[in-house]
Design a protein around this motif. Sequence first.
Motif, PDB file in Angstrom:
ATOM      1  N   ARG A 113       0.818  -1.219   0.000  1.00 36.29           N
ATOM      2  CA  ARG A 113       0.000   0.000   0.000  1.00 36.29           C
ATOM      3  C   ARG A 113       0.853   1.271   0.000  1.00 36.29           C
ATOM      4  O   ARG A 113       0.364   2.336  -0.342  1.00 36.29           O
ATOM      5  CB  ARG A 113      -0.930   0.005   1.218  1.00 36.29           C
ATOM      6  N   ASN A 114       2.125   1.148   0.380  1.00 31.23           N
ATOM      7  CA  ASN A 114       2.991   2.336   0.460  1.00 31.23           C
ATOM      8  C   ASN A 114       3.685   2.627  -0.878  1.00 31.23           C
ATOM      9  O   ASN A 114       4.884   2.885  -0.948  1.00 31.23           O
ATOM     10  CB  ASN A 114       4.030   2.166   1.573  1.00 31.23           C
ATOM     11  N   THR A 115       2.926   2.552  -1.962  1.00 32.56           N
ATOM     12  CA  THR A 115       3.447   2.837  -3.292  1.00 32.56           C
ATOM     13  C   THR A 115       2.342   3.445  -4.139  1.00 32.56           C
ATOM     14  O   THR A 115       1.150   3.263  -3.846  1.00 32.56           O
ATOM     15  CB  THR A 115       3.992   1.554  -3.967  1.00 32.56           C
ATOM     16  N   SER A 116       2.740   4.162  -5.182  1.00 34.94           N
ATOM     17  CA  SER A 116       1.751   4.786  -6.068  1.00 34.94           C
ATOM     18  C   SER A 116       1.130   3.790  -7.038  1.00 34.94           C
ATOM     19  O   SER A 116       0.156   4.097  -7.722  1.00 34.94           O
ATOM     20  CB  SER A 116       2.393   5.928  -6.856  1.00 34.94           C
ATOM     21  N   LEU A 117       1.685   2.586  -7.129  1.00 34.18           N
ATOM     22  CA  LEU A 117       1.175   1.571  -8.054  1.00 34.18           C
ATOM     23  C   LEU A 117      -0.084   0.926  -7.497  1.00 34.18           C
ATOM     24  O   LEU A 117      -0.141   0.565  -6.316  1.00 34.18           O
ATOM     25  CB  LEU A 117       2.235   0.492  -8.308  1.00 34.18           C
ATOM     26  N   SER A 118      -1.089   0.768  -8.359  1.00 34.28           N
ATOM     27  CA  SER A 118      -2.305   0.057  -7.951  1.00 34.28           C
ATOM     28  C   SER A 118      -2.017  -1.437  -7.851  1.00 34.28           C
ATOM     29  O   SER A 118      -0.959  -1.920  -8.265  1.00 34.28           O
ATOM     30  CB  SER A 118      -3.420   0.298  -8.970  1.00 34.28           C
ATOM     31  N   GLN A 155      -1.424  -2.819 -11.277  1.00 36.63           N
ATOM     32  CA  GLN A 155      -0.126  -2.398 -11.810  1.00 36.63           C
ATOM     33  C   GLN A 155       1.019  -3.155 -11.150  1.00 36.63           C
ATOM     34  O   GLN A 155       1.993  -3.526 -11.814  1.00 36.63           O
ATOM     35  CB  GLN A 155       0.044  -0.890 -11.596  1.00 36.63           C
ATOM     36  N   GLN A 156       0.905  -3.411  -9.864  1.00 36.39           N
ATOM     37  CA  GLN A 156       1.934  -4.200  -9.176  1.00 36.39           C
ATOM     38  C   GLN A 156       2.022  -5.597  -9.779  1.00 36.39           C
ATOM     39  O   GLN A 156       3.117  -6.114 -10.041  1.00 36.39           O
ATOM     40  CB  GLN A 156       1.609  -4.288  -7.681  1.00 36.39           C
ATOM     41  N   ASN A 165       9.206  -2.664   1.382  1.00 34.45           N
ATOM     42  CA  ASN A 165       8.722  -2.006   0.167  1.00 34.45           C
ATOM     43  C   ASN A 165       8.705  -2.987  -1.003  1.00 34.45           C
ATOM     44  O   ASN A 165       9.302  -4.075  -0.942  1.00 34.45           O
ATOM     45  CB  ASN A 165       9.570  -0.772  -0.181  1.00 34.45           C
TER      46      ASN A 165
END
Length: 416
Positions: free
Chosen positions: A287-292, A295-296, A348
């Motif tokens: 959740r600590n990323t801009s990727l949905s 997308q991940q 991460n």
Amino acid sequence: MGGCAGSQQRLSDSEGEVSAPELRPILLDRQGAHWKNVIGFWLLGLCNNFSYVVMLSAAHDILSHERTSGNKSHAVLLADILPTLVIKLLAPLGLHLLPYSPRVLVSGVCAAGSFILVAFSHSVGMSLCGVVFASISSGLGEVTFLSLTAFYPRAVISWWSSGTGAAGLLGALSYLGLTQAGLSPQHTLLSMLGIPTLLLASYFFLLTSPEPLDPRGEEEAERAARQPLMGSEAPEQQSKPDSSTNLSFQEKWTVFKGLLWYIIPLVLVYFAEYFINQGLFELLFFRNTSLSHAQQYRWYQMLYQAGVFASRSSLRCCHIRFTWVLALLQFFNLAFLLVDVWLSFLPNIYLVFVIVLYEGLLGGAAYVNTFHNIALETSDKHREFAMAATCISDTLGISLSGLLALPLHDFLCHLS
């Protein structure tokens, strides 16, 4: 006498001068044939797996448009795996009775059929038929072309493997790129009907006949270093490759037992690899990323395919004889990621990116080194059968992982 000897020496020198230019066209012909063959096998590997990758992506899209349940995705996976598994199980028993050209034609027609069926699909059943056609094409093609490498210099194995690795990367990118550029899934699939055509053209027009132009120097140089899978390898068996039709059942069984040293590690590598891909990728969510989430997942798939392509193209740089090591390392990857899904201790997503790339490197290295080692360590008489028999390894590993990974995935989803 001295003049006579001098004349003979000059005559000998002049003959040498004449013979060198005469050899050049022969060497150039052999070099040209070598490049045609390695490029041909690279294209065959690309086309054989390219259709499979693109068609599967499209089939999943169509099934999602049909608003099907999760069980339908399991049906896609079964339709994807089972036909290939059946073909590879039966191939060592009787597929060699069918000449190569009809096999290649069937593979090309099935690939084209898969594109057409999925492109015009209006039902789940029709989409699944397209998946089955792609599976038949890929399975039959892999058995056929790997068996065919027995009649060419061993360098073609590396090029074939590199082509299959490129298919995963280019197949996914091309489908994604064309659909995002504005083409509908139907038109995207129909635009790729040139892939089966390229496969047939590569086999029928690019590959040369192996018998007159197959240079034996490399094989003679390596023969002394061989450590055969069969201890009873006789010198007279090491002439040009013979068809598997000449082998008795007892010979095939003896060769197969020797192949287990390579088959079992490759099965284990693919089991762990696809256990990660099918069971854990969707659960490795940060959740600590801009990727949905979607997308991940796509990044995981892309990095995995990049690793496979790189390692399947690396045989000239790195040759691994003990493929058991790769199986152990892949199982360590599986255990590590499984613990992370359970405990979520990785801080991460970038650490997972590195592990997934490494996973692909291990899987691709296991594939190319397994078949290269078998080519080195089997006699010419047994090589065609050995290649066909070992083809079952990856599909068997994927099938076994699917049986366990999908229920585990559902169990972990319920827990979370």
